[in-house]
Design a protein around this motif. Structure first.
Motif, PDB file in Angstrom:
ATOM      1  N   GLN A 168     -16.043   4.713  -2.618  1.00 31.82           N
ATOM      2  CA  GLN A 168     -15.325   5.278  -3.772  1.00 31.82           C
ATOM      3  C   GLN A 168     -13.833   4.975  -3.666  1.00 31.82           C
ATOM      4  O   GLN A 168     -13.194   4.632  -4.659  1.00 31.82           O
ATOM      5  CB  GLN A 168     -15.554   6.787  -3.851  1.00 31.82           C
ATOM      6  CG  GLN A 168     -14.837   7.456  -4.999  1.00 31.82           C
ATOM      7  CD  GLN A 168     -15.044   8.954  -5.008  1.00 31.82           C
ATOM      8  OE1 GLN A 168     -15.868   9.503  -4.284  1.00 31.82           O
ATOM      9  NE2 GLN A 168     -14.292   9.632  -5.844  1.00 31.82           N
ATOM     10  N   LEU A 169     -13.279   5.083  -2.470  1.00 32.43           N
ATOM     11  CA  LEU A 169     -11.868   4.769  -2.263  1.00 32.43           C
ATOM     12  C   LEU A 169     -11.596   3.298  -2.567  1.00 32.43           C
ATOM     13  O   LEU A 169     -10.643   2.973  -3.275  1.00 32.43           O
ATOM     14  CB  LEU A 169     -11.452   5.099  -0.829  1.00 32.43           C
ATOM     15  CG  LEU A 169     -10.035   4.720  -0.428  1.00 32.43           C
ATOM     16  CD1 LEU A 169      -9.001   5.428  -1.291  1.00 32.43           C
ATOM     17  CD2 LEU A 169      -9.817   5.027   1.047  1.00 32.43           C
ATOM     18  N   ARG A 170     -12.443   2.432  -2.065  1.00 29.99           N
ATOM     19  CA  ARG A 170     -12.269   1.000  -2.338  1.00 29.99           C
ATOM     20  C   ARG A 170     -12.367   0.714  -3.830  1.00 29.99           C
ATOM     21  O   ARG A 170     -11.611  -0.101  -4.365  1.00 29.99           O
ATOM     22  CB  ARG A 170     -13.303   0.200  -1.558  1.00 29.99           C
ATOM     23  CG  ARG A 170     -13.098   0.356  -0.034  1.00 29.99           C
ATOM     24  CD  ARG A 170     -14.103  -0.403   0.745  1.00 29.99           C
ATOM     25  NE  ARG A 170     -13.724  -1.821   0.646  1.00 29.99           N
ATOM     26  CZ  ARG A 170     -14.465  -2.793   1.100  1.00 29.99           C
ATOM     27  NH1 ARG A 170     -15.621  -2.551   1.670  1.00 29.99           N
ATOM     28  NH2 ARG A 170     -14.071  -4.036   0.988  1.00 29.99           N
ATOM     29  N   ASP A 171     -13.310   1.364  -4.519  1.00 28.98           N
ATOM     30  CA  ASP A 171     -13.473   1.160  -5.959  1.00 28.98           C
ATOM     31  C   ASP A 171     -12.239   1.617  -6.731  1.00 28.98           C
ATOM     32  O   ASP A 171     -11.784   0.937  -7.661  1.00 28.98           O
ATOM     33  CB  ASP A 171     -14.705   1.896  -6.479  1.00 28.98           C
ATOM     34  CG  ASP A 171     -16.006   1.321  -5.966  1.00 28.98           C
ATOM     35  OD1 ASP A 171     -16.009   0.188  -5.427  1.00 28.98           O
ATOM     36  OD2 ASP A 171     -17.043   2.024  -6.075  1.00 28.98           O
ATOM     37  N   VAL A 172     -11.684   2.773  -6.360  1.00 27.97           N
ATOM     38  CA  VAL A 172     -10.483   3.292  -7.027  1.00 27.97           C
ATOM     39  C   VAL A 172      -9.314   2.328  -6.840  1.00 27.97           C
ATOM     40  O   VAL A 172      -8.595   2.014  -7.795  1.00 27.97           O
ATOM     41  CB  VAL A 172     -10.133   4.705  -6.507  1.00 27.97           C
ATOM     42  CG1 VAL A 172      -8.717   5.115  -6.898  1.00 27.97           C
ATOM     43  CG2 VAL A 172     -11.131   5.727  -7.036  1.00 27.97           C
ATOM     44  N   LEU A 173      -9.139   1.836  -5.615  1.00 28.46           N
ATOM     45  CA  LEU A 173      -8.040   0.910  -5.359  1.00 28.46           C
ATOM     46  C   LEU A 173      -8.216  -0.409  -6.114  1.00 28.46           C
ATOM     47  O   LEU A 173      -7.254  -0.945  -6.677  1.00 28.46           O
ATOM     48  CB  LEU A 173      -7.902   0.648  -3.858  1.00 28.46           C
ATOM     49  CG  LEU A 173      -7.407   1.848  -3.049  1.00 28.46           C
ATOM     50  CD1 LEU A 173      -7.496   1.560  -1.565  1.00 28.46           C
ATOM     51  CD2 LEU A 173      -6.002   2.240  -3.454  1.00 28.46           C
ATOM     52  N   GLN A 174      -9.427  -0.904  -6.156  1.00 32.21           N
ATOM     53  CA  GLN A 174      -9.670  -2.155  -6.886  1.00 32.21           C
ATOM     54  C   GLN A 174      -9.421  -1.965  -8.388  1.00 32.21           C
ATOM     55  O   GLN A 174      -8.776  -2.793  -9.032  1.00 32.21           O
ATOM     56  CB  GLN A 174     -11.084  -2.650  -6.643  1.00 32.21           C
ATOM     57  CG  GLN A 174     -11.351  -3.980  -7.313  1.00 32.21           C
ATOM     58  CD  GLN A 174     -12.745  -4.516  -7.031  1.00 32.21           C
ATOM     59  OE1 GLN A 174     -13.668  -3.766  -6.759  1.00 32.21           O
ATOM     60  NE2 GLN A 174     -12.890  -5.820  -7.105  1.00 32.21           N
ATOM     61  N   PRO A 227      -3.947  -6.852  -2.259  1.00 32.73           N
ATOM     62  CA  PRO A 227      -3.756  -6.384  -3.633  1.00 32.73           C
ATOM     63  C   PRO A 227      -4.250  -4.950  -3.826  1.00 32.73           C
ATOM     64  O   PRO A 227      -3.824  -4.263  -4.742  1.00 32.73           O
ATOM     65  CB  PRO A 227      -4.564  -7.359  -4.482  1.00 32.73           C
ATOM     66  CG  PRO A 227      -5.338  -8.201  -3.550  1.00 32.73           C
ATOM     67  CD  PRO A 227      -4.819  -7.998  -2.170  1.00 32.73           C
ATOM     68  N   ASP A 228      -5.140  -4.499  -2.924  1.00 36.06           N
ATOM     69  CA  ASP A 228      -5.649  -3.128  -3.025  1.00 36.06           C
ATOM     70  C   ASP A 228      -4.845  -2.135  -2.188  1.00 36.06           C
ATOM     71  O   ASP A 228      -5.234  -0.992  -2.028  1.00 36.06           O
ATOM     72  CB  ASP A 228      -7.123  -3.082  -2.608  1.00 36.06           C
ATOM     73  CG  ASP A 228      -8.012  -3.876  -3.556  1.00 36.06           C
ATOM     74  OD1 ASP A 228      -7.573  -4.170  -4.688  1.00 36.06           O
ATOM     75  OD2 ASP A 228      -9.142  -4.200  -3.172  1.00 36.06           O
TER      76      ASP A 228
END
Length: 96
Positions: free
Chosen positions: A47-53, A10-11
């Motif tokens: 930060q990348l993971r947070d933006v995608l989530q 989903p991300d």
């Protein structure tokens, strides 16, 4: 063993773009590219993971039927059209 099709996460940025209404694509891509650039620093990968989530959650909400109408109702302060959080989120009143 037979090959199984890969299920997308989903991300996954392409899954987010598929779900996200077109008018949000430019903003998503700008934030995604910024976070992707920052992720070259190992300590900023989260930060990348947070933006995608976050954008996955936004895509789900923004693509939901009636989202635009609900947003306009919120802007117009038409609270009679909404169910109070206390009635739908267990323990909400304890958080206040």
């Amino acid at each position: 063993m037979t090959a199984q099709p890969m299920q997308s996460s989903p991300d996954d940025p392409s899954e987010i773009l598929r779900l996200l209404p077109a008018r949000w694509h430019e903003q998503f891509l700008a934030e995604y590219h910024s976070a992707l650039d920052a992720a070259h620093e190992v300590w900023r990968f989260q930060q990348l993971r947070d933006v995608l989530q976050l954008w996955h959650l936004r895509a789900v909400a923004y693509s939901a039927p009636g989202f635009d109408e609900a947003m306009q109702a919120a802007r117009d302060d038409r609270s009679d059209e909404f169910v109070p959080a206390e009635q739908v989120i267990p323990g909400w009143s304890d958080r206040q």
